[in-house]
Design a protein around this motif. Sequence first.
Motif, short mmCIF file in Angstrom:
data_model
loop_
_atom_site.label_atom_id
_atom_site.label_comp_id
_atom_site.label_asym_id
_atom_site.label_seq_id
_atom_site.Cartn_x
_atom_site.Cartn_y
_atom_site.Cartn_z
N PHE A 133 60.87 6.54 99.09
CA PHE A 133 62.12 6.03 98.49
C PHE A 133 62.13 4.50 98.48
O PHE A 133 62.72 3.90 97.57
CB PHE A 133 63.34 6.63 99.20
CG PHE A 133 63.54 8.07 98.83
CD1 PHE A 133 64.15 8.41 97.63
CD2 PHE A 133 63.07 9.09 99.65
CE1 PHE A 133 64.31 9.74 97.25
CE2 PHE A 133 63.22 10.42 99.28
CZ PHE A 133 63.85 10.75 98.08
N LYS A 137 62.19 2.20 94.61
CA LYS A 137 63.17 1.15 94.27
C LYS A 137 62.60 0.21 93.22
O LYS A 137 63.33 -0.48 92.51
CB LYS A 137 63.54 0.34 95.52
CG LYS A 137 64.39 1.10 96.51
CD LYS A 137 64.69 0.25 97.74
CE LYS A 137 65.52 1.06 98.74
NZ LYS A 137 65.62 0.36 100.05
N TYR A 138 61.27 0.15 93.16
CA TYR A 138 60.59 -0.76 92.23
C TYR A 138 59.98 -0.01 91.04
O TYR A 138 59.24 -0.59 90.27
CB TYR A 138 59.52 -1.55 92.98
CG TYR A 138 60.13 -2.35 94.10
CD1 TYR A 138 60.65 -3.62 93.86
CD2 TYR A 138 60.27 -1.80 95.38
CE1 TYR A 138 61.26 -4.32 94.88
CE2 TYR A 138 60.88 -2.50 96.39
CZ TYR A 138 61.38 -3.76 96.14
OH TYR A 138 62.00 -4.46 97.14
N THR A 140 60.56 0.91 87.95
CA THR A 140 61.43 0.76 86.79
C THR A 140 60.72 -0.09 85.73
O THR A 140 59.83 -0.88 86.08
CB THR A 140 62.79 0.15 87.24
OG1 THR A 140 63.73 0.29 86.20
CG2 THR A 140 62.65 -1.31 87.61
N THR A 240 62.00 4.93 83.77
CA THR A 240 62.97 4.69 82.69
C THR A 240 63.28 3.19 82.68
O THR A 240 62.74 2.43 83.48
CB THR A 240 64.29 5.47 82.92
OG1 THR A 240 65.02 4.83 83.99
CG2 THR A 240 64.02 6.93 83.31
N GLY A 242 66.05 2.11 83.62
CA GLY A 242 66.91 1.90 84.79
C GLY A 242 66.33 2.60 86.01
O GLY A 242 65.15 2.47 86.31
N GLU A 243 67.18 3.35 86.70
CA GLU A 243 66.75 4.11 87.88
C GLU A 243 65.67 5.12 87.49
O GLU A 243 65.79 5.78 86.47
CB GLU A 243 67.92 4.92 88.42
CG GLU A 243 69.06 4.11 88.96
CD GLU A 243 68.96 3.96 90.45
OE1 GLU A 243 68.98 4.99 91.15
OE2 GLU A 243 68.83 2.81 90.90
N PRO A 244 64.65 5.27 88.33
CA PRO A 244 63.65 6.32 88.02
C PRO A 244 64.28 7.70 88.19
O PRO A 244 65.23 7.86 88.96
CB PRO A 244 62.58 6.08 89.07
CG PRO A 244 63.27 5.39 90.20
CD PRO A 244 64.36 4.57 89.58
N GLU A 245 63.72 8.66 87.48
CA GLU A 245 64.20 10.04 87.61
C GLU A 245 63.16 10.82 88.42
O GLU A 245 61.99 10.89 88.01
CB GLU A 245 64.38 10.64 86.21
CG GLU A 245 65.05 12.00 86.22
CD GLU A 245 65.23 12.54 84.80
OE1 GLU A 245 65.43 11.73 83.84
OE2 GLU A 245 65.16 13.77 84.63
#
Length: 251
Positions: A133, A137-138, A140, A240, A242-245
């Motif tokens: 996790f 955070k990186y 993207t 993506t 934005g936030e990864p899925e």
Amino acid sequence: MAVTIKSAREIELMREAGKILASVHEELGKAIKPGMSTKEIDILGENLIREHGCIPSFLNYEGYPASICVSVNDEVVHGIPTHDRILKEGDIVSLDAGVIYKGYHSDAARTHMVGEVSKEARQLIEVTRQSFFEGIKYATEGRHLYEISAAIGTYAESFGYGVVRDLVGHGIGRNLHEDPQIPNFKQRRRGMKLQAGMTLAIEPMINAGGFDVVWLDDDWTVVTEDGSLSAHYENTVLITKGEPEILSLSL
Ligand code: MF3
Ligand code: CO
């Protein structure tokens, strides 16, 4: 194998593959008990995968003889399930599984506790999961691959753990292993720039002791050189804007 950018249709299929794989891992996690053989886990896993209309991608992959990699204690990854390897209270067991759904792969791993385990073992499992996790955070669009690698490695090393160097994460899609390779430790090069539509299997393998590993004579099972415990956590992730899925995790 080149880096691929997935279309909306491909992403939909990988979502479905990931959802199925997440449920397989949940079922396997519930089934883990002292007294169970590692082969029983493999059989249960293969049945679950096939019941969902998927193909177990590891079975016969480069000659690997099972559907689920089952790695106990100092085994890092690619342990081969057998009838005579029996889980006992206090063990930790890493399960790595891959499915193919309508031609698309998902790959994920979890480390489970068998009954009550030591405080040290529990912390190793939790830190390994958290390192994933920290890394994503990186994950993207516009960032570089090395940011993920450094975040995973720095976090795990702050606990004094050894981050395995000889095995890395990977791109995934129509193939189990696609470019790029994704190391779990700091890199000198920035690596590739991330782009929406990339799908990556990010998979920290973390040892309680040193980072060195060796291969057993079966040519599959990877163990820590110093005999220390090892944990593994992996998900298939969609980049993506934005936030990864996280495709292989049901929240
Ligand atoms: N998750 C593992 C990986 O990414 C797959 C195991 S390879 C197999 O390399 F041969 F065991 F299938
Ligand atoms: Co993988």
